[in-house]
Motif scaffolding. Structure first.
Motif, PDB file in Angstrom:
ATOM      1  N   LYS A 189      33.762  19.360  -9.177  1.00 51.45           N
ATOM      2  CA  LYS A 189      35.226  19.348  -9.320  1.00 51.45           C
ATOM      3  C   LYS A 189      35.718  19.065  -7.605  1.00 51.45           C
ATOM      4  CE  LYS A 189      35.616  19.753 -13.564  1.00 51.45           C
ATOM      5  NZ  LYS A 189      35.942  18.262 -14.428  1.00 51.45           N
ATOM      6  N   GLN A 190      34.897  19.089  -6.681  1.00 51.64           N
ATOM      7  CA  GLN A 190      35.402  19.018  -5.211  1.00 51.64           C
ATOM      8  C   GLN A 190      35.267  17.377  -4.923  1.00 51.64           C
ATOM      9  OE1 GLN A 190      32.730  22.744  -3.262  1.00 51.64           O
ATOM     10  NE2 GLN A 190      33.346  20.924  -2.064  1.00 51.64           N
ATOM     11  N   PHE A 191      36.327  17.131  -4.181  1.00 50.70           N
ATOM     12  CA  PHE A 191      36.261  15.871  -3.674  1.00 50.70           C
ATOM     13  C   PHE A 191      35.183  15.495  -2.757  1.00 50.70           C
ATOM     14  CE2 PHE A 191      41.100  16.827  -4.041  1.00 50.70           C
ATOM     15  CZ  PHE A 191      41.160  15.733  -4.959  1.00 50.70           C
ATOM     16  N   ALA A 192      34.748  14.218  -2.679  1.00 54.40           N
ATOM     17  CA  ALA A 192      33.572  13.843  -2.177  1.00 54.40           C
ATOM     18  C   ALA A 192      33.453  14.188  -0.661  1.00 54.40           C
ATOM     19  CB  ALA A 192      33.044  12.220  -2.322  1.00 54.40           C
ATOM     20  N   ASN A 193      34.745  13.906  -0.061  1.00 50.90           N
ATOM     21  CA  ASN A 193      34.878  13.732   1.282  1.00 50.90           C
ATOM     22  C   ASN A 193      34.705  15.329   1.895  1.00 50.90           C
ATOM     23  OD1 ASN A 193      37.350  15.040   0.569  1.00 50.90           O
ATOM     24  ND2 ASN A 193      38.440  13.216   1.498  1.00 50.90           N
ATOM     25  N   THR A 194      34.516  16.240   1.019  1.00 51.71           N
ATOM     26  CA  THR A 194      34.366  17.581   1.389  1.00 51.71           C
ATOM     27  C   THR A 194      32.843  17.978   1.683  1.00 51.71           C
ATOM     28  OG1 THR A 194      34.418  18.645  -0.713  1.00 51.71           O
ATOM     29  CG2 THR A 194      36.405  18.271   0.442  1.00 51.71           C
ATOM     30  N   LEU A 195      31.937  16.994   1.121  1.00 51.02           N
ATOM     31  CA  LEU A 195      30.741  17.237   0.927  1.00 51.02           C
ATOM     32  C   LEU A 195      29.721  17.154   2.458  1.00 51.02           C
ATOM     33  CD1 LEU A 195      29.591  15.663  -2.273  1.00 51.02           C
ATOM     34  CD2 LEU A 195      30.434  17.922  -2.053  1.00 51.02           C
ATOM     35  N   SER A 196      28.878  17.749   2.448  1.00 47.32           N
ATOM     36  CA  SER A 196      28.013  17.551   3.788  1.00 47.32           C
ATOM     37  C   SER A 196      27.198  16.125   3.817  1.00 47.32           C
ATOM     38  CB  SER A 196      26.912  18.571   3.997  1.00 47.32           C
ATOM     39  OG  SER A 196      25.786  18.226   2.892  1.00 47.32           O
ATOM     40  N   GLY A 197      26.815  15.859   4.583  1.00 50.12           N
ATOM     41  CA  GLY A 197      26.037  14.429   4.592  1.00 50.12           C
ATOM     42  C   GLY A 197      24.962  14.264   3.617  1.00 50.12           C
ATOM     43  N   GLY A 198      24.186  15.225   3.792  1.00 47.23           N
ATOM     44  CA  GLY A 198      23.030  15.516   2.780  1.00 47.23           C
ATOM     45  C   GLY A 198      23.660  15.378   1.500  1.00 47.23           C
ATOM     46  N   GLU A 199      24.539  16.122   1.180  1.00 50.05           N
ATOM     47  CA  GLU A 199      25.325  16.386  -0.221  1.00 50.05           C
ATOM     48  C   GLU A 199      25.863  14.788  -0.669  1.00 50.05           C
ATOM     49  OE1 GLU A 199      26.490  21.035  -0.120  1.00 50.05           O
ATOM     50  OE2 GLU A 199      27.796  19.485   0.520  1.00 50.05           O
ATOM     51  N   GLN A 200      26.491  14.127   0.371  1.00 47.05           N
ATOM     52  CA  GLN A 200      26.764  12.809  -0.006  1.00 47.05           C
ATOM     53  C   GLN A 200      25.858  11.879  -0.395  1.00 47.05           C
ATOM     54  OE1 GLN A 200      29.821  11.324   2.827  1.00 47.05           O
ATOM     55  NE2 GLN A 200      31.120  13.152   2.851  1.00 47.05           N
ATOM     56  N   GLN A 201      24.744  12.088   0.238  1.00 49.31           N
ATOM     57  CA  GLN A 201      23.427  11.204   0.090  1.00 49.31           C
ATOM     58  C   GLN A 201      22.929  11.493  -1.289  1.00 49.31           C
ATOM     59  OE1 GLN A 201      22.168   8.576   0.365  1.00 49.31           O
ATOM     60  NE2 GLN A 201      21.158   8.517   2.249  1.00 49.31           N
TER      61      GLN A 201
END
Length: 234
Positions: free
Chosen positions: A129-141
């Motif tokens: 439920k978090q916005f993608a821009n709150t994720l770390s680089g690894g999590e975004q990958q």
């Protein structure tokens, strides 16, 4: 199988890819390595229909695809994880994942794949439920890869999946790539991190200034002197 036949790509007068012929078998992880600007990303973008070749053919599972639209290429079973992740920053993790399935009509299968991705990527499940821009680089990958898997591809194109990640996250990404392949999907990597790419791959090719300079088994290529000096650094 994905096959490039005398593929050339120009940006204006500049030659980005010059008469490249390559083939990689289905059901395996394979890679194209090379320095920044060698033309690696252009090859992936051309396979996925984002760039039009100047000449040559791209054949996927026996069918030429170089004249298809990106949508048609996704429908044929090819998904692209671009360099730099390119998640939708103001959408949630869950929304980003579901966008990956926008061409699929099989709701039950989509839900099954969504649940499987949440199981495979516990961090994404925790942050759904978090916005993608709150994720770390690894999590975004992870999110970019999960979104690609939601398209139910047979071939996953990955552009620099280890870029900008910590050594621990690079190892995790390697495990993720192996698990994608274990599910029966083919993977084609392009990487500057030759050691990682060759360790994961069955077959490999070296791209230099838009041309293939070396191709063969990845395990043997790790012992090639030029590859070791130029790309592995030992």
């Amino acid at each position: 199988m994905i096959e490039l036949r005398n593929l050339s790509v120009h940006y204006g007068r500049a030659i980005a890819v010059n008469d490249v012929s390559l083939s990689f078998p289905s059901g395996t992880v394979n890679c194209i390595i090379g320095s920044n600007g060698a033309g690696k990303s252009t090859i992936l973008r051309t396979i996925s229909g984002l760039v039009r070749p100047s000449s040559g053919q791209i054949v996927f599972e026996g069918e030429p695809i170089q004249n298809l639209t990106p949508k048609q290429i996704v429908e044929r079973g090819i998904a692209h994880v671009p360099e730099g992740r390119h998640v939708f920053p103001e959408l949630t993790v869950e929304e980003n994942l579901k966008i990956g399935a926008y061409l699929r009509a099989d709701a039950a299968a989509v839900k099954r794949d969504f649940d499987a991705i949440c199981g495979a990527f516990p961090r994404l499940a925790e942050r759904r439920k978090q916005f993608a821009n709150t994720l770390s680089g690894g999590e975004q990958q992870m999110l970019a890869i999960g979104r690609a898997i939601m398209a139910a591809p047979r071939l996953v194109l990955m552009d620099e999946p280890s870029m900008g990640l910590s050594p621990v996250m690079v190892a995790t990404m390697g495990d993720i790539i192996r698990s994608i392949n274990a599910e029966g999907r083919s993977v084609l990597l392009v990487e500057q991190n030759a050691n990682v790419a060759l360790s994961l791959s069955e077959d490999a090719a070296v791209l230099e200034q838009g041309r293939i300079s070396l191709a063969g088994k990845a395990a043997l290529m790790k012992d090639d002197e030029h590859v070791r000096v130029a790309y592995i650094g030992v």
